[in-house]
Design an enzyme around this catalytic site. Structure first.
Site, PDB file in Angstrom:
ATOM      1  N   GLU A 501      -0.147   3.331  11.916  1.00  0.00           N
ATOM      2  CA  GLU A 501       0.849   2.329  12.353  1.00  0.00           C
ATOM      3  C   GLU A 501       1.159   2.440  13.852  1.00  0.00           C
ATOM      4  O   GLU A 501       2.322   2.411  14.259  1.00  0.00           O
ATOM      5  CB  GLU A 501       2.128   2.422  11.505  1.00  0.00           C
ATOM      6  CG  GLU A 501       1.875   2.035  10.064  1.00  0.00           C
ATOM      7  CD  GLU A 501       3.117   1.573   9.307  1.00  0.00           C
ATOM      8  OE1 GLU A 501       4.213   1.661   9.844  1.00  0.00           O
ATOM      9  OE2 GLU A 501       2.947   1.125   8.165  1.00  0.00           O
TER      10      GLU A 501
HETATM   11  C1  LIG Z   1      -5.339   7.960   7.154  1.00  0.00           C
HETATM   12  C2  LIG Z   1      -5.330   6.664   7.856  1.00  0.00           C
HETATM   13  C3  LIG Z   1      -4.917   5.511   7.202  1.00  0.00           C
HETATM   14  C4  LIG Z   1      -4.988   4.268   7.840  1.00  0.00           C
HETATM   15  N1  LIG Z   1      -4.710   3.120   7.136  1.00  0.00           N
HETATM   16  C5  LIG Z   1      -5.012   1.925   7.712  1.00  0.00           C
HETATM   17  C6  LIG Z   1      -4.931   0.715   6.953  1.00  0.00           C
HETATM   18  O1  LIG Z   1      -4.538   0.715   5.788  1.00  0.00           O
HETATM   19  N2  LIG Z   1      -5.297  -0.436   7.544  1.00  0.00           N
HETATM   20  C7  LIG Z   1      -5.725  -0.485   8.839  1.00  0.00           C
HETATM   21  O2  LIG Z   1      -6.057  -1.551   9.311  1.00  0.00           O
HETATM   22  N3  LIG Z   1      -5.789   0.628   9.583  1.00  0.00           N
HETATM   23  C8  LIG Z   1      -5.460   1.837   9.049  1.00  0.00           C
HETATM   24  N4  LIG Z   1      -5.553   2.979   9.799  1.00  0.00           N
HETATM   25  C9  LIG Z   1      -5.970   2.879  11.187  1.00  0.00           C
HETATM   26  C10 LIG Z   1      -4.917   3.323  12.183  1.00  0.00           C
HETATM   27  O3  LIG Z   1      -3.959   2.338  12.356  1.00  0.00           O
HETATM   28  C11 LIG Z   1      -5.691   3.662  13.461  1.00  0.00           C
HETATM   29  O4  LIG Z   1      -6.275   4.919  13.210  1.00  0.00           O
HETATM   30  C12 LIG Z   1      -4.868   3.708  14.676  1.00  0.00           C
HETATM   31  O5  LIG Z   1      -4.523   2.414  15.036  1.00  0.00           O
HETATM   32  C13 LIG Z   1      -5.588   4.362  15.854  1.00  0.00           C
HETATM   33  O6  LIG Z   1      -6.896   3.937  16.008  1.00  0.00           O
HETATM   34  P1  LIG Z   1      -8.083   5.019  16.154  1.00  0.00           P
HETATM   35  O7  LIG Z   1      -7.911   6.024  15.080  1.00  0.00           O
HETATM   36  O8  LIG Z   1      -9.337   4.317  16.253  1.00  0.00           O
HETATM   37  O9  LIG Z   1      -7.750   5.773  17.520  1.00  0.00           O
HETATM   38  P2  LIG Z   1      -8.101   5.270  19.002  1.00  0.00           P
HETATM   39  O10 LIG Z   1      -7.693   3.857  19.156  1.00  0.00           O
HETATM   40  O11 LIG Z   1      -9.481   5.650  19.322  1.00  0.00           O
HETATM   41  O12 LIG Z   1      -7.093   6.144  19.845  1.00  0.00           O
HETATM   42  C14 LIG Z   1      -7.338   7.508  20.164  1.00  0.00           C
HETATM   43  C15 LIG Z   1      -6.191   8.029  21.007  1.00  0.00           C
HETATM   44  O13 LIG Z   1      -6.078   7.273  22.221  1.00  0.00           O
HETATM   45  C16 LIG Z   1      -4.736   6.851  22.388  1.00  0.00           C
HETATM   46  N5  LIG Z   1      -4.717   5.562  23.090  1.00  0.00           N
HETATM   47  C17 LIG Z   1      -5.466   4.463  22.868  1.00  0.00           C
HETATM   48  N6  LIG Z   1      -5.138   3.491  23.721  1.00  0.00           N
HETATM   49  C18 LIG Z   1      -4.154   3.969  24.506  1.00  0.00           C
HETATM   50  C19 LIG Z   1      -3.377   3.452  25.596  1.00  0.00           C
HETATM   51  N7  LIG Z   1      -3.532   2.220  26.062  1.00  0.00           N
HETATM   52  N8  LIG Z   1      -2.446   4.258  26.160  1.00  0.00           N
HETATM   53  C20 LIG Z   1      -2.261   5.506  25.717  1.00  0.00           C
HETATM   54  N9  LIG Z   1      -2.954   6.041  24.704  1.00  0.00           N
HETATM   55  C21 LIG Z   1      -3.885   5.294  24.103  1.00  0.00           C
HETATM   56  C22 LIG Z   1      -4.180   6.738  20.987  1.00  0.00           C
HETATM   57  O14 LIG Z   1      -2.771   6.871  21.007  1.00  0.00           O
HETATM   58  C23 LIG Z   1      -4.853   7.911  20.304  1.00  0.00           C
HETATM   59  O15 LIG Z   1      -4.109   9.076  20.556  1.00  0.00           O
HETATM   60  C24 LIG Z   1      -5.434   4.213   9.173  1.00  0.00           C
HETATM   61  C25 LIG Z   1      -5.807   5.374   9.846  1.00  0.00           C
HETATM   62  C26 LIG Z   1      -5.765   6.580   9.203  1.00  0.00           C
HETATM   63  C27 LIG Z   1      -6.224   7.801   9.945  1.00  0.00           C
END
Ligand SMILES: Cc1cc2nc3c(=O)[nH]c(=O)nc-3n(C[C@H](O)[C@H](O)[C@H](O)COP(=O)(O)OP(=O)(O)OC[C@H]3O[C@@H](n4cnc5c(N)ncnc54)[C@H](O)[C@@H]3O)c2cc1C
Length: 835
Positions: A501
């Site tokens: 989220e």
């Molecule tokens: C267990 C689990 C359940 C989930 N359930 C759902 C679901 O039901 N439906 C769904 O659609 N998604 C779901 N998600 C996805 C979740 O919302 C994403 O994992 C999340 O949005 C982050 O994306 P990412 O993991 O690709 O990280 P990335 O986007 O690769 O980010 C990696 C890091 O970079 C940081 N970062 C990125 N951009 C910036 C910025 N501009 N400034 C500062 N920091 C930044 C982030 O904060 C993070 O620390 C789930 C994820 C997990 C792990």
């Protein structure tokens, strides 16, 4: 006398600025001052005339609009239009989504505490309370975190059945669709209690009630969609999931490459207008068992079948699991908290346009829909689950620190452990107050986009701090996994809550202040809108009005910052309560500092502030801490100002204000412009940094509150599962705690006798027998000691297993050891690529 006159006029100006009077009132007050001095005749006439002339030169153009517009507003507007940050479509949607509540007051520099006081302190209805005490308690009785996480990697079928039958998956949807129709407060209470036992069950219940098909349908669905799906979701006949994230689009969710093409095709034997969808999603909660899949994608209409727009934008559709082309992947394993989660892919999935959530009218409105629902989901789901976790951490760690003895003392009596306990207690107090505040906002009809980002980030960060402290205090007992371990899985799963989220780094750096500043600022959005008005005279007129209101606002906050800094907040108008008045004064002071620093940052950095995440994150920290402090004060007032809670409130408050000071100081010290750095330092910290972190005596007091049953401890941990009925180790520990405390004087008597060689014996049992023989203790007292020792041994025990039992995974028949086949590479990646 001339100097006296000048000082008096300056004083009048400062008073006007401090109270934010209108320009006209300031003009009248200064004119009256000059008049009085002139009539009194004590100031030389020449001085009076010169001062009056200077005043006239300043005041007349300022009060005469056409001159003011020509001389000041128009040139400034020109500059402003040049500086105006480019706002992408998705950013604009983010800015427009949601509402502003109490955070807006804090951001504006002069919080009206009466508004906070008047805000309702909502309670659960009788029906909601009965649900918490009935089905929720029963569900908690049924669950065993170890069974779920180690053996079943899921809830067992009976638990799933119970959840569906009791409509846990549809708490927030109105009764007319067969759901429970619960308030946000009740939703919060359910998640809090379930999460204090099992984060797997917490996730399964949270997701369908948060951002997902249910909520999207409720707010945007067509009547047919609502009637078709909501009752089925309510009964658990349909299990929903929602797919936004994909391999290349995580935090930057608007960049999803998934697409749909509007076209004609065959659906259920009929030729219809529909969409051909291709998507690749991952991390989707509930996907492996979902039957109704919500998908976000970008919709294109190249043949103009829906209208003249080719790129319609992000859209949302509901697709049944068994639709041709849908591929529900296998399961992901989220950090040994094995809730149902996995990938979903779609290849040329054809569905009619009716599948669009909200119908064709809502095509392209997906991002707005998601953000609005997210602001509500984020205000409840993770803050409530975190509250359950931190309350459980406070209850269990307090009890364990009293029961576990080392060096003949409960470990909670050691100062080092006291620090951890005090942090846990204060975090539990703050998290609970924070999640209550945002849930209340939702119940009052808000979509708190900034408040919910604050709550999501800080509730999960405080939970992370609590679980880390709790693990430290438990030592090996927290490390050895098994049915007796009530912490390990919580600690393992913490990064999940940090990431979902809106990952926390992004939430802190980009959302709380980045979007919050523009959302909460009383003038910036309006100025941006005014600057974009086509008609020149209308534009200048509107901009002029806003600009001068903004300048007044800026001056007011600068003066308030300085005056409240010099007077320790004394001149702020705050509620009169002997204990807490000084807290409100501090909040008023830092609110003015935040508004002043934000304005300087926005004015000088303009659109670049978006990239200056260090600055915006720290300003966001200030806003967040003020918000958390307000929530804690609201809690304290609404609970009848319990004297016994004062220590915990004081600790949490001083901790938060100390963090506020650190954040503001870092903003000042790192501000790119040297001159403004000096100005900000002077205005914000005229007497230096005077906030102190909570002292050792206060730390001791708070730690002691966790170590024994009391009303404060009950209030701190209310609403979580505490029963020992199902063998839940924390419930058992709670039952044992009073007995352990009652036995302490006897233990001390025995220890004293041993120390003075009145009693001897090699084993503990021999010592007891000797103590009875020498009449140091009676047989009844010995029975108590033996009984309590048994209880303690049970509590401090850890689990042991046969090797096979902890080999959790089973290799598939024929699978090779090591990396999976598709991950093995014969050559380094770069040479492979070249090839
Ligand atoms: C267990 C689990 C359940 C989930 N359930 C759902 C679901 O039901 N439906 C769904 O659609 N998604 C779901 N998600 C996805 C979740 O919302 C994403 O994992 C999340 O949005 C982050 O994306 P990412 O993991 O690709 O990280 P990335 O986007 O690769 O980010 C990696 C890091 O970079 C940081 N970062 C990125 N951009 C910036 C910025 N501009 N400034 C500062 N920091 C930044 C982030 O904060 C993070 O620390 C789930 C994820 C997990 C792990």
């Amino acid at each position: 006398m001339t100097w006296l006159m000048l000082l008096t006029l300056l004083g009048i100006s400062l008073v006007c600025a401090f109270y934010g009077t209108s320009l006209l009132l300031w003009t009248a007050a200064i004119a009256a001052g000059i008049f009085v001095f002139a009539v009194a005749g004590s100031v030389p006439v020449l001085s009076v005339v010169m001062i009056a002339a200077v005043f006239a030169v300043i005041a007349i153009p300022l009060n005469f609009r056409p001159w003011r517009q020509q001389l000041i507003s128009a040139p400034f507007l020109k500059q402003f239009r040049r500086m105006l940050p480019s706002v992408s479509e998705s950013e604009q949607v983010a800015l427009d989504a949601g509402t502003v509540g109490w955070e807006g007051e804090l951001f504006a520099g002069k919080p009206n505490w009466q508004l906070l006081k008047k805000q309702a302190y909502l309670e659960l209805t009788i029906e909601e309370k009965a649900f918490i005490d009935g089905p929720v308690e029963e569900l908690c009785d049924m669950m065993n975190q170890w069974e779920i996480t180690h053996y079943d990697a899921d809830l067992n079928p009976e638990t799933w059945d119970f959840i569906k039958r009791n409509r846990f998956l549809g708490m927030i949807i109105p009764k007319e669709y067969g759901r429970l129709g619960f308030s946000a407060m009740a939703h919060r209470a359910v998640l809090q209690k379930i999460s204090s036992v099992s984060s797997v069950a917490g996730s399964h219940v949270a997701v369908p009630n948060s951002l997902g098909p249910g909520e999207l349908l409720l707010h945007y669905g067509t009547e047919e969609q609502k009637n078709e799906y909501l009752p089925k979701l309510a009964r658990g006949d349909e299990i929903p999931c929602f797919c936004l994230t994909g391999p290349t689009a995580g935090s930057d969710a608007t960049s999803i490459p998934d697409y749909g093409i509007v076209c004609k095709g065959k659906y259920k034997g009929e030729q219809v207008l529909g969409m051909r969808l291709n998507f690749d999603k991952r991390y989707i909660t509930l996907a492996p068992i979902a039957t109704l899949i919500g998908v976000a994608f970008r919709l294109y209409d190249p043949d103009g079948l829906m209208g003249d727009k080719e790129d319609l934008g992000i859209s949302l559709a509901l697709i049944p699991r068994d639709t041709k082309g849908m591929e529900i992947g296998k399961r992901h394993l989220p950090l040994n908290v094995p809730f149902q989660n996995g990938p979903v892919r779609g290849k040329d999935v054809f569905v009619p346009l009716d599948a669009l959530i909200g119908g064709t009218e809502m095509a392209g409105q997906g991002w707005k829909m998601l953000l609005e629902c997210l602001s509500v989901g984020r205000a409840i789901t993770l803050p409530s689950c975190s509250t359950g976790g931190v309350k459980m951490g406070a209850l269990a760690t307090g009890a364990y620190a009293r029961i576990r003895k080392q060096f003949n003392l409960p470990i909670g009596r050691f100062e080092g452990v006291e620090s951890a306990l005090a942090r846990i207690g204060a975090n539990a107090y703050a998290t609970s107050a924070l999640s209550r505040m945002t849930a209340t906002a939702v119940d009052l009809g808000e979509k708190p986009s900034v408040g919910s980002a604050i709550a999501k980030y800080h509730a999960t960060e405080m939970a992370r701090e609590v679980i880390t402290d709790a693990m430290d205090v438990h030592g090996g007992k927290g490390i050895i996994l098994g049915p007796r371990n009530y912490l390990g899985r919580g600690w393992q799963g913490m990064p999940v809550w940090i990431t979902v989220e809106g990952a926390n780094i992004l939430t802190r750096n980009l959302m709380i202040f980045g979007q919050g500043a523009i959302r909460c600022h009383p003038y910036v959005i309006k100025e941006m809108e005014a600057a974009r008005i086509e008609n020149v005279s209308e534009r200048t007129e509107r901009f002029d009005h806003l600009l001068f209101s903004h300048i007044g606002f800026f001056i007011r906050n600068a003066v308030r910052s300085l005056v409240l800094g010099l007077s320790f907040g004394k001149f702020a108008v705050v509620p009169h309560d002997r204990k807490t008045a000084k807290y409100y004064q501090k909040l008023s002071r830092y609110s003015a500092c935040l508004a002043f620093a934000s304005d300087i940052s926005m004015l000088t950095l303009g659109g670049k502030l978006k990239q200056k995440e260090h600055i915006s994150a720290r300003l966001g920290d200030v806003l967040s801490q003020l918000y958390i402090c307000s929530a804690m004060l609201k809690r304290y007032e609404s609970q009848g100002r319990p004297a016994a809670d004062q220590a915990i409130l004081a600790w949490a408050f001083h901790h938060a204000i100390h963090k506020t000071q650190i954040a503001l100081r870092k903003v000042v010290d790192n501000f790119p412009n040297r001159f403004l750095r000096g100005v900000m330092g002077f205005v914000i910290f005229p007497l230096g940094r005077r906030e102190r972190a909570p002292g050792d005596r206060l730390t001791h007091k708070v730690a002691q509150l966790l170590l024994a049953p009391s009303d404060t401890r009950d209030r701190l941990t209310d609403g979580i599962y505490k029963s020992a009925k199902s063998g839940h180790p924390i419930g058992q520990m709670e039952e044992a705690l009073p007995q352990v405390i009652r036995a302490e004087p006897l233990e001390r008597k025995l220890l004293k006798a041993l120390k003075h060689n009145v009693v001897s014996g090699i084993t503990w049992e021999e010592q007891i027998q000797d103590a009875i023989a020498r009449s140091v203790i009676t047989t009844e007292e010995a029975d108590i000691l033996v009984h309590v020792r048994e209880l303690v041994m049970e509590i401090i025990a850890v689990d042991e297993f046969d090797s096979e039992e902890i080999q959790a995974g089973q290799r598939k028949p024929g699978a090779k050891k090591g990396l999976k086949k598709d991950m093995r590479r014969d050559r380094p990646l770069d040479t492979q690529h070249a090839a």
